[in-house]
Design an enzyme around this catalytic site. Structure first.
Site, PDB file in Angstrom:
ATOM      1  N   CYS A 104       1.132  -1.203   0.185  1.00 23.47           N
ATOM      2  CA  CYS A 104       0.568   0.316   0.260  1.00 23.47           C
ATOM      3  C   CYS A 104       1.597   1.170   0.156  1.00 23.47           C
ATOM      4  CB  CYS A 104      -1.448  -0.109   1.123  1.00 23.47           C
ATOM      5  SG  CYS A 104      -1.684   2.261   1.860  1.00 23.47           S
TER       6      CYS A 104
ATOM      7  N   CYS B  47       0.660   3.553   2.581  1.00 21.18           N
ATOM      8  CA  CYS B  47       0.506   3.422   3.926  1.00 21.18           C
ATOM      9  C   CYS B  47       1.841   3.514   3.985  1.00 21.18           C
ATOM     10  CB  CYS B  47       0.501   1.711   3.830  1.00 21.18           C
ATOM     11  SG  CYS B  47      -1.358   1.174   4.253  1.00 21.18           S
TER      12      CYS B  47
END
Length: 111
Positions: free
Chosen positions: A33, A36
């Site tokens: 991600c 993230c």
């Protein structure tokens, strides 16, 4: 992970988060991600800045999917603020450091 950030999973989540005396910021994330990964240095910086006042941990949703399901994490990154074993705030997606700081200061009664 930085030295001030705990790796959380199904085994230690209850002890480290739900039974914690201090507020806990939990970052639900995954290695693939990109938002993230952008959030990671912000979370580590928060852990350093608020060291001794809060606890900070990360849950890899690929390795602990039951925790993500249990807390209704449908998008990552999701950052959940816990106090006294319950969720008190939630942020989804990348946010600037000041947003997390403001929420933590409110939780800590410093705002």
């Amino acid at each position: 992970m930085g030295g001030n950030v705990l790796e959380l999973n199904e085994t230690n989540f209850e002890e480290e988060v739900l039974r914690a005396r201090e507020p806990v910021l939990v970052d639900f994330w995954a290695t693939w991600c990109m938002p993230c990964r952008m959030m990671a240095p912000v979370v580590e910086d928060i852990a350093r800045s608020f060291s001794g006042r809060i606890k900070v941990g990360k849950v890899n949703t690929d390795e602990a999917p039951s925790l993500a399901l249990q807390y209704g994490v449908h998008a990552i990154p999701t950052l959940i603020f816990f106090q006294d074993g319950r969720e008190v705030e939630r942020v989804v997606g990348y946010v600037p450091r000041r947003v997390l700081e403001e929420k933590l200061k409110r939780i800590l009664g410093e705002a």
